[in-house]
Design an enzyme around this catalytic site. Structure first.
Site, PDB file in Angstrom:
ATOM      1  N   SER A 291      -2.715   2.490  -2.580  1.00  0.00           N
ATOM      2  CA  SER A 291      -4.571   1.861  -2.678  1.00  0.00           C
ATOM      3  C   SER A 291      -4.401   0.949  -3.249  1.00  0.00           C
ATOM      4  O   SER A 291      -4.494   0.553  -2.143  1.00  0.00           O
ATOM      5  CB  SER A 291      -4.287   3.485  -3.866  1.00  0.00           C
ATOM      6  OG  SER A 291      -6.366   3.405  -4.479  1.00  0.00           O
ATOM      7  N   ASP A 302      -3.757 -10.555   4.910  1.00  0.00           N
ATOM      8  CA  ASP A 302      -4.218 -11.223   5.574  1.00  0.00           C
ATOM      9  C   ASP A 302      -4.881 -12.247   5.973  1.00  0.00           C
ATOM     10  O   ASP A 302      -4.555 -13.350   6.395  1.00  0.00           O
ATOM     11  CB  ASP A 302      -5.678 -10.031   6.089  1.00  0.00           C
ATOM     12  CG  ASP A 302      -5.447  -8.869   5.998  1.00  0.00           C
ATOM     13  OD1 ASP A 302      -3.889  -8.671   6.933  1.00  0.00           O
ATOM     14  OD2 ASP A 302      -6.361  -7.647   6.029  1.00  0.00           O
ATOM     15  N   LYS A 316      -2.646   4.461   2.010  1.00  0.00           N
ATOM     16  CA  LYS A 316      -4.070   5.340   1.251  1.00  0.00           C
ATOM     17  C   LYS A 316      -4.928   4.204   1.220  1.00  0.00           C
ATOM     18  O   LYS A 316      -4.727   3.562   0.711  1.00  0.00           O
ATOM     19  CB  LYS A 316      -3.733   5.871  -0.121  1.00  0.00           C
ATOM     20  CG  LYS A 316      -4.987   6.458  -1.164  1.00  0.00           C
ATOM     21  CD  LYS A 316      -4.996   6.591  -2.349  1.00  0.00           C
ATOM     22  CE  LYS A 316      -5.957   7.661  -2.694  1.00  0.00           C
ATOM     23  NZ  LYS A 316      -7.282   6.949  -2.804  1.00  0.00           N
TER      24      LYS A 316
END
Length: 625
Positions: A291, A302, A316
């Site tokens: 999460s 990223d 998740k």
């Protein structure tokens, strides 16, 4: 009552039917099914052969309904509202201790939190609560005991306690406090000027705390940073965005979330000026990082701001929202999926498309899509965050898992604590061979599964051989191999000594340990100073300062990463008091505090630089009151 309910449903149906001939509309279907549900409930209440609890039936039906969606959507009634508070704030009103209900004993104190009321009022590992507010705990389960111990801060609760070390039975009246579970459990400087921060969850205030600790590490010379998210199951999404604000330029897009359609798209950008955008960062993750942990690690990956190390994360990518259902109940339900900067979603399980048997499956590799990081590296969606560098997962034997799951190690650690008033410093503590033999004897008399993985697999082979009539033909070979694989509990514990022994040592140290905010300290546990939770508060008042001044000292010390409810070292602190013009020898009661503290079960020692840090800050704060 039934007429009122019937009228309510009639009005609901009328409202849902408004809008003309929408006989098969979603609104009509919802109203029809609600009416059917009400009729079934009413029939059961009036005519079922045994009396029924409507509340229980409704709660069960809601739970079963939500279970068909995903594991994160759940209804929390009024009696579970503290669970919601704990999930979002990591705080609750209570006494501050991990407990275990033992039917033959009572409520066992296993690990009080540093600085908690449990510590301040003298509760230790091994103490047993026999009564809570005059109610015998034998007839209560663990949840009931926990609920009775919790309550609003500043309220009182009375315990009848049997002390673990002495066997003395005494009554203790505790005042509950707001217990804050620190999700930033450790920070400090490792070798080669590497800063290290361990995050255990994402609750209210974590981002602010992270920013403060990161700044402190930079001031202490940190030139690189490790963020440890291993075992961190996540929490509040905004806190992960807040942490990203400390490492990325203001205004950087770090997250988006979308519900049923594109109109629900919400973008998240960093809102504050960063602390550092250049310091090299490493993030540690594992399969239990989920999460908000995946938002933090995924966004840093990223944007090529950090190197991710460990094993693939949980996967998740679902966002939950909490809304009131009325009558003090809450629905926590999934409202969106989140997407990290590259555009990928890390959700690993597709709950929206179930198999015919109702089971759910992972997104297959064939359906995973490639995305690009800011620098053009290829990353994939559909299954958590894949680390840039994968570490080999440390594997433990089945018997060790069983020892832990059956709390054999924890119970032995408590027994050890009860018999030993002090141990060596944490970094030096080690069980002797004789003490490990004590553990072997202790564990051999307890329930745990000593079978190895090899033995389990052999039992499967043996069963197959018996079913295929091969066993009788090779009986002597099967029996010989089974005899070699089968070991007693004592034999297993001796074979696994090198693996089991360090785990026991860690558990024992945890019973004594009260490390806080990176300073290696031990808990102060005295009752001589009236109305004070620490010797600091008592001494500050002897200096002629007010109680308000004393509280300000505690707050300012805490802001500098120093806990005032802990004992540092008597002699250096006496030097600090003398530097302030206060001779502790002139005050017998105060001197008595230090004298007693020397004999406490201290197992830790402050490094010289930490002693100087504590004393310097203490003197500075007092002088500037």
């Amino acid at each position: 009552m039934n007429r009122v309910i019937s009228l309510t449903f009639a009005l609901l149906l009328a409202l849902l039917a408004t809008g003309g001939a929408k006989a098969q509309s979603k609104e009509f279907e919802a109203g029809k099914n609600l009416h059917i549900y009400y009729n079934v409930l009413q029939m059961l209440q009036q005519g079922y052969v045994d009396s029924v609890s409507v509340d229980k039936l409704v709660k069960t039906s809601i739970d079963r309904m939500l279970a068909t969606l995903d594991p994160y959507t759940e209804y929390l009634p009024d009696e579970q509202k503290e669970e919601l508070e704990l999930m979002t704030t990591a705080s609750y009103g209570g006494v501050g201790s991990i407990i275990k209900k033992v039917d033959s004993l009572g409520v066992l104190i296993t690990e009080p939190y540093a600085g908690s009321p449990a510590v301040k009022y003298g509760l230790e590992p091994g103490d047993v609560i026999l009564k809570i507010d005059d109610t015998d705990v034998k007839g209560l389960n663990a949840t009931e005991c926990s609920n009775r111990m919790k309550g609003q801060p500043d309220t009182q609760v009375k315990f009848l306690v049997k002390k673990g070390r002495t066997g003395e039975v005494k009554e203790i009246l505790l005042t509950r406090e707001r217990i804050q579970i620190d999700n930033l459990s450790y920070y400090g400087i490792l070798e080669n000027n590497i800063g290290y921060i361990k995050l255990d969850g994402f609750t209210v205030g974590l981002a602010k705390n992270f920013r403060k600790r990161f700044n402190e590490l930079k001031e202490r010379g940190a030139q690189k940073l490790i963020i440890d998210l291993r075992g961190n199951g996540g929490g509040i999404m905004d806190e992960s965005v807040g942490i990203l604000s400390t490492l990325l330029p203001k205004g950087t897009k770090v997250l988006s979330q979308m519900g049923r359609d594109s109109s629900s798209l919400v973008l998240y950008k960093t809102m504050e000026e960063p602390v550092d955008t250049l310091m090299p960062v490493m993030v540690l993750v594992n399969s239990a990082s989920a999460s908000a942990s995946e938002i933090l690690s995924g966004a840093l990956q990223d944007l090529d701001r950090a190197t991710i190390v460990g094993t693939r994360t949980y996967g998740k990518g679902l966002v939950q929202t909490t809304a009131s259902t009325g009558y003090n109940g809450y629905l926590k339900f999934t409202t969106a999926k989140y997407y990290i900067p590259s555009g990928r979603c890390v959700q690993a399980i597709d709950y929206s498309n179930r198999n015919e048997d109702g089971s759910v499956g992972y997104i297959p590799d064939s359906l995973k899509r490639a995305f690009k990081t800011a620098s053009g590296r290829t990353v994939y969606d559909g299954g958590g965050i894949e680390p840039d560098h994968t570490l080999k997962v440390e594997r433990y034997s089945r018997p060790l898992y069983s020892l832990i799951m059956n709390d054999v190690v924890g119970d032995f650690a408590i027994e050890y604590y009860k018999r030993h008033t002090q141990i060596a410093p944490a970094e030096e503590f080690e069980l002797t061979d004789a003490e490990y033999d004590e553990f072997v004897k202790f564990a051999s008399g307890r329930e745990f599964d000593q079978r190895s993985t090899a033995e389990i697999e052999f039992e499967k082979v043996l069963k197959s051989a018996q079913e295929e009539a091969l066993y009788n033909h090779y009986k002597s070979e099967f029996d010989a191999l089974q005899s070699k694989l089968k070991n007693s509990k004592e034999q297993v514990l001796r074979l696994l000594k090198e693996e089991v022994k360090p785990v026991i040592e860690q558990e024992i140290v945890a019973k004594y340990d009260a490390a806080l905010n990176g300073l290696n300290v031990a808990v102060l546990n005295h009752k001589d100073a009236e109305h004070c939770g620490s010797h600091h508060l008592y001494i500050v008042r002897l200096l002629g300062k007010t109680r308000e001044d004393a509280n300000r000292v505690i707050e300012q010390m805490a802001e500098r990463g120093i806990a005032c409810n802990v004992h540092y070292k008597p002699l250096p602190m006496m030097t600090a008091y003398k530097a302030l013009g206060f001779d502790i020898a002139d005050y017998p009661n105060a001197y008595h505090l230090f004298e007693n503290e020397v004999t406490l079960p201290l197992h830790t020692k402050l490094k010289d630089e930490d002693v100087e840090y504590v004393i310097g800050n203490f003197v500075d704060i007092i002088k500037n009151l």
